[in-house]
Scaffold this motif. Structure first.
Motif, mmCIF file in Angstrom:
data_model
loop_
_atom_site.group_PDB
_atom_site.id
_atom_site.type_symbol
_atom_site.label_atom_id
_atom_site.label_comp_id
_atom_site.label_asym_id
_atom_site.label_seq_id
_atom_site.Cartn_x
_atom_site.Cartn_y
_atom_site.Cartn_z
ATOM 1 N N ARG A 238 66.216 -23.910 86.850
ATOM 2 C CA ARG A 238 66.492 -22.972 87.928
ATOM 3 C C ARG A 238 65.443 -23.005 89.036
ATOM 4 O O ARG A 238 65.677 -22.568 90.147
ATOM 5 N N THR B 30 45.995 -26.765 77.811
ATOM 6 C CA THR B 30 46.980 -25.760 78.247
ATOM 7 C C THR B 30 47.562 -26.061 79.628
ATOM 8 O O THR B 30 48.409 -25.324 80.116
ATOM 9 N N PRO C 122 56.743 -17.945 92.949
ATOM 10 C CA PRO C 122 58.077 -17.976 93.548
ATOM 11 C C PRO C 122 58.729 -16.608 93.767
ATOM 12 O O PRO C 122 59.716 -16.513 94.479
ATOM 13 N N ALA D 235 49.226 -14.832 88.833
ATOM 14 C CA ALA D 235 48.317 -15.905 89.254
ATOM 15 C C ALA D 235 47.924 -15.785 90.731
ATOM 16 O O ALA D 235 47.318 -16.694 91.284
ATOM 17 N N PRO E 93 42.979 -17.275 86.661
ATOM 18 C CA PRO E 93 43.515 -18.510 86.076
ATOM 19 C C PRO E 93 44.916 -18.789 86.608
ATOM 20 O O PRO E 93 45.696 -17.865 86.822
ATOM 21 N N ALA F 7 42.787 -19.486 78.353
ATOM 22 C CA ALA F 7 43.120 -20.339 77.202
ATOM 23 C C ALA F 7 43.062 -21.794 77.659
ATOM 24 O O ALA F 7 43.600 -22.130 78.725
ATOM 25 N N GLY G 165 49.494 -16.815 78.928
ATOM 26 C CA GLY G 165 49.068 -15.732 79.827
ATOM 27 C C GLY G 165 50.129 -14.661 80.016
ATOM 28 O O GLY G 165 49.812 -13.501 80.278
ATOM 29 N N SER H 276 56.650 -24.492 84.168
ATOM 30 C CA SER H 276 55.653 -23.537 83.663
ATOM 31 C C SER H 276 54.847 -24.268 82.582
ATOM 32 O O SER H 276 55.387 -25.114 81.876
ATOM 33 N N GLY I 209 50.087 -20.796 81.028
ATOM 34 C CA GLY I 209 50.794 -19.694 81.683
ATOM 35 C C GLY I 209 51.742 -19.010 80.709
ATOM 36 O O GLY I 209 51.974 -17.802 80.775
ATOM 37 N N GLN J 59 47.859 -11.740 81.177
ATOM 38 C CA GLN J 59 47.937 -12.120 82.590
ATOM 39 C C GLN J 59 46.569 -12.508 83.153
ATOM 40 O O GLN J 59 46.211 -12.145 84.280
HETATM 41 C C1 LIG Z 1 63.108 -20.127 88.047
HETATM 42 C C2 LIG Z 1 62.245 -19.416 87.045
HETATM 43 C C3 LIG Z 1 62.763 -19.118 85.800
HETATM 44 C C4 LIG Z 1 61.967 -18.452 84.859
HETATM 45 N N1 LIG Z 1 62.475 -18.212 83.604
HETATM 46 C C5 LIG Z 1 61.678 -17.668 82.660
HETATM 47 C C6 LIG Z 1 62.136 -17.493 81.313
HETATM 48 O O1 LIG Z 1 63.252 -17.836 80.976
HETATM 49 N N2 LIG Z 1 61.277 -16.959 80.404
HETATM 50 C C7 LIG Z 1 60.012 -16.595 80.765
HETATM 51 O O2 LIG Z 1 59.241 -16.164 79.902
HETATM 52 N N3 LIG Z 1 59.574 -16.719 82.016
HETATM 53 C C8 LIG Z 1 60.354 -17.257 82.971
HETATM 54 N N4 LIG Z 1 59.901 -17.408 84.246
HETATM 55 C C9 LIG Z 1 58.575 -16.899 84.616
HETATM 56 C C10 LIG Z 1 57.446 -17.896 84.426
HETATM 57 O O3 LIG Z 1 57.903 -19.209 84.351
HETATM 58 C C11 LIG Z 1 56.681 -17.533 83.159
HETATM 59 O O4 LIG Z 1 56.073 -16.288 83.365
HETATM 60 C C12 LIG Z 1 55.637 -18.566 82.725
HETATM 61 O O5 LIG Z 1 55.162 -18.193 81.446
HETATM 62 C C13 LIG Z 1 54.484 -18.697 83.678
HETATM 63 O O6 LIG Z 1 53.830 -19.900 83.402
HETATM 64 P P1 LIG Z 1 52.969 -20.643 84.484
HETATM 65 O O7 LIG Z 1 52.394 -21.846 83.848
HETATM 66 O O8 LIG Z 1 53.728 -20.875 85.718
HETATM 67 O O9 LIG Z 1 51.824 -19.561 84.721
HETATM 68 P P2 LIG Z 1 51.170 -18.955 86.016
HETATM 69 O O10 LIG Z 1 52.194 -18.367 86.925
HETATM 70 O O11 LIG Z 1 50.231 -19.924 86.613
HETATM 71 O O12 LIG Z 1 50.336 -17.786 85.356
HETATM 72 C C14 LIG Z 1 50.973 -16.668 84.751
HETATM 73 C C15 LIG Z 1 49.911 -15.651 84.309
HETATM 74 O O13 LIG Z 1 49.124 -16.180 83.258
HETATM 75 C C16 LIG Z 1 47.761 -16.276 83.644
HETATM 76 N N5 LIG Z 1 47.286 -17.570 83.166
HETATM 77 C C17 LIG Z 1 47.600 -18.787 83.668
HETATM 78 N N6 LIG Z 1 46.993 -19.751 82.968
HETATM 79 C C18 LIG Z 1 46.282 -19.119 81.986
HETATM 80 C C19 LIG Z 1 45.455 -19.593 80.945
HETATM 81 N N7 LIG Z 1 45.225 -20.884 80.766
HETATM 82 N N8 LIG Z 1 44.893 -18.664 80.124
HETATM 83 C C20 LIG Z 1 45.103 -17.340 80.304
HETATM 84 N N9 LIG Z 1 45.876 -16.852 81.291
HETATM 85 C C21 LIG Z 1 46.475 -17.734 82.115
HETATM 86 C C22 LIG Z 1 47.748 -16.172 85.161
HETATM 87 O O14 LIG Z 1 46.542 -15.608 85.647
HETATM 88 C C23 LIG Z 1 48.929 -15.275 85.412
HETATM 89 O O15 LIG Z 1 48.574 -13.943 85.275
HETATM 90 C C24 LIG Z 1 60.663 -18.059 85.205
HETATM 91 C C25 LIG Z 1 60.155 -18.355 86.468
HETATM 92 C C26 LIG Z 1 60.932 -19.028 87.389
HETATM 93 C C27 LIG Z 1 60.362 -19.345 88.741
#
Ligand SMILES: Cc1cc2nc3c(=O)[nH]c(=O)nc-3n(C[C@H](O)[C@H](O)[C@H](O)COP(=O)(O)OP(=O)(O)OC[C@H]3O[C@@H](n4cnc5c(N)ncnc54)[C@H](O)[C@@H]3O)c2cc1C
Lengths: 84, 499
Positions: B337, B119, B36, B88, B77, B218, B154, B147, B151, B212
């Motif tokens: 959000r 996960t 996003p 990602a 991942p 995981a 990650g 999320s 992630g 990342q």
């Molecule tokens: C509206 C909004 C609000 C947010 N608020 C917060 C907040 O309050 N706090 C916060 O921490 N973040 C926040 N974020 C950011 C985001 O949600 C976090 O970074 C979240 O941890 C990402 O999780 P995901 O499942 O979407 O991972 P992804 O975006 O799919 O992946 C994130 C990273 O982890 C790696 N990854 C994914 N899966 C794995 C796995 N199984 N093993 C190892 N690595 C992996 C990916 O390659 C990438 O580098 C927000 C994002 C948005 C859009």
């Protein structure tokens, strides 16, 4: 149940809140329509749909609160305790 | 790598996963080529994966990685795809491993108060199940509904209520992790799945958290659970100037109230944004210049007692309570959000659709005021340069019960449809400048999202000092063929050195 197109499609007259916001329904704020002419234009909504959206938002937020705790405590009530 | 139908790699993946779990369609790949955060939309094609796989188990992930490693195919991942530093997003094509099918709840251990999950699950879905046992998994980002646990690992995410319960790194006790070579290890504190603290050996859990996706994947995690709170209190206060709000947030965080879960400080720019553009429109008089909100969780009697104390502290420092409707509405809205349709303003005031980018950092309490001014100057420069950018203000969240450092973020609206190379370059430069301000004030470039995106990533070696060389050594040792998320964190340097 009655449905009159004119009634449903004519929102109450706008009241200005600030130079960038208006309100037509209580607690429902809208961007001043003059600021939505060039890139994003406003859609026409039936009144019931505007109110439905607002109510479902409130439902959603109540559902989100329930995810984290069984009960939400009122700050107003606690402030009242402090004043006593 | 460009995969063609009938390609042997494709065939082998279909054998491992079943044909329906290997996706090659353009829409499937496009959907997994962005996150996003603002994106160089005009260069989208450069970031497309060649194919997407949907494994269902640790073993299947291991087989995919073994194959990719033997053929030197890049692997990225992907969990919820909500990460804000493009972690990602593939930079070199290859295979996106989407783990959403690994989403089972495998065990709920009521006696030790843990649960073990795939996960690909997220906290919202998990909490719907464990609430029946009176329990909660309190990892609570503003992206709570979307999320996923993988992630969160990650990125080593940050939880809104982390002051009370800890952040992702504290809440994830251990996990199965597939190394880039396909070997499966279990990382945690010691060997135990459910141990919260050990001092045996190196602390590998932290190494495999927040990388990342550059050190593997995981697949199955054991999480720490808490009793689901009986009560919540989420007061929201207005202040007539930033300094009073700043003093108040510090006092709330330092008060030592056990149920205190977090507090947020909104600056003048954020208040302006809330007045003009945010869906959580807050109709406050112009005398309101800054806001503070807090959250508390626990049994009703303790939340009431602690709440009175916090309300008294805030009042003594000039706060005006904004009422239950705004307080409760805003706090709940903080967890969804992701769903908010975003818009900003051109300099003439016209509404335009904009994406949201937040630049996050860890800043010590004492440095918040200076960082705030320096960051807004950078945002102001961007806005003067182009209508593509808008300043949406700053938040600072407490990071721990001590309030030592704060997750600090500046939100910038970006009109993605108008991005071109020049605007993107201006943006990348601004990110670098924002990160430089953080380092100049003794902070860390990222408290939760990571820092592997164009611009800020250039300063990671500066932030880590000699530690960055250790990072290169580790990457080379664990991922000898640089298949895991190549191009991120400048880790290609690890291989350049070798040759
Ligand atoms: C509206 C909004 C609000 C947010 N608020 C917060 C907040 O309050 N706090 C916060 O921490 N973040 C926040 N974020 C950011 C985001 O949600 C976090 O970074 C979240 O941890 C990402 O999780 P995901 O499942 O979407 O991972 P992804 O975006 O799919 O992946 C994130 C990273 O982890 C790696 N990854 C994914 N899966 C794995 C796995 N199984 N093993 C190892 N690595 C992996 C990916 O390659 C990438 O580098 C927000 C994002 C948005 C859009």
């Amino acid at each position: 149940m009655k449905y009159r197109y004119q009634e449903e499609m004519s929102p109450p007259p706008p009241q200005r809140v600030t130079d960038v916001a208006i309100t037509r329904f209580e607690h429902v704020f809208e961007v001043e329509p003059g600021l939505m002419t060039d890139h994003v234009t406003q859609q026409t909504f039936p009144n019931w749909d505007t109110l439905r959206l607002v109510r479902s938002r409130a439902d959603h937020l109540a559902w989100m609160h329930r995810h984290f705790a069984d009960k939400v405590i009122s700050g107003e009530e606690l402030l009242h305790d402090l004043d006593e | 790598m460009t995969v063609l139908l009938g390609d042997p790699v494709l065939e082998e993946l279909r054998q491992i996963l079943g044909p329906e779990h290997v996706l090659t369609g353009k829409a499937d790949r496009l959907n997994r080529a962005r996150v996003p955060a603002p994106f160089p939309v005009h260069r989208w094609a450069e970031r497309m994966p060649d194919l997407v796989v949907l494994p269902a188990s640790t073993e299947e992930v291991a087989e995919v990685l073994r194959l990719a490693n033997s053929l030197r195919i890049p692997v990225v991942p992907r969990d919820g795809g909500t990460g804000l530093t493009d972690g990602a997003v593939p930079l070199r094509g290859g295979i996106v491993v989407d783990v959403k099918r690994i989403n089972q709840i495998k065990e709920i251990d009521l006696d030790n108060r843990t649960c073990t999950v795939g996960t690909g699950i997220n906290a919202l879905k998990l909490n719907e199940v464990i609430a029946r046992h009176g329990l909660i998994y309190p990892d609570d980002p503003a992206s709570y509904p979307c999320s996923l646990v993988g992630g969160r690992i990650g990125t080593s995410g940050w939880s809104l209520i982390g002051s009370r319960y800890g952040h992702t790194r504290d809440l994830v006790l251990s996990f199965d992790h597939v190394l880039p070579t396909g070997r499966v290890i279990h990382v945690g504190d010691g060997i135990g799945r459910k141990i919260t603290k050990s001092s045996s050996g190196y602390q590998l859990k932290h190494l495999f958290m927040g990388h990342q996706g550059t050190l593997g994947i995981a697949t199955e995690a054991t999480l720490k659970l808490f009793p689901k709170p009986e009560a919540e209190l989420s007061p929201f206060w207005a202040f007539e100037d930033y300094d009073s709000a700043y003093r108040a947030v510090g006092a709330l965080a330092r008060a030592g109230v056990a149920t205190f879960a977090g507090a947020v400080l909104f600056d003048e720019w954020k208040v302006d944004y809330l007045r003009r553009d945010d869906e959580a429109y807050i109709p406050q008089p112009s005398s309101v210049k800054a806001l503070v909100c807090a959250a508390m969780y626990g049994y009703e009697d303790e939340v009431r007692a602690g709440g009175r104390r916090l309300l008294r502290i805030a009042r003594s420092l000039g706060a005006r309570y904004l009422g239950d409707e705004i307080s409760e509405g805003d706090w709940a809205a903080r967890h969804d959000r992701y769903a908010t349709p975003l818009h900003g303003r051109t300099r003439s005031g016209q509404v335009v659709p904009m994406s949201w980018h937040c630049e996050d950092a860890s800043i010590n309490y004492t440095n918040l005021p200076a960082v705030r001014l320096a960051w807004h100057e950078i945002a102001d420069r961007l806005r003067r340069e182009s209508d593509v950018f808008d300043d949406w203000g700053m938040f600072a969240y407490t990071n721990g019960a001590t309030g030592a450092d704060y997750l600090t973020e500046i939100d910038i609206g970006i009109w993605e449809q108008r991005l071109d190379d020049a605007a993107w370059e201006a943006w990348v430069r601004a990110k670098r400048d924002l990160a430089a301000v953080t380092l100049a004030h003794g902070g860390s470039i990222s408290a939760c999202h990571g820092s592997c995106r164009e611009g800020e990533v250039d300063l990671v070696p500066v932030e880590l000092g000699g530690g960055y060389d250790v990072m290169l050594d580790i990457k080379r040792a664990i991922d000898p063929n640089n298949i895991m998320n190549p191009g991120k964190y400048l880790l290609d340097q690890a291989y350049a050195e070798k040759s």
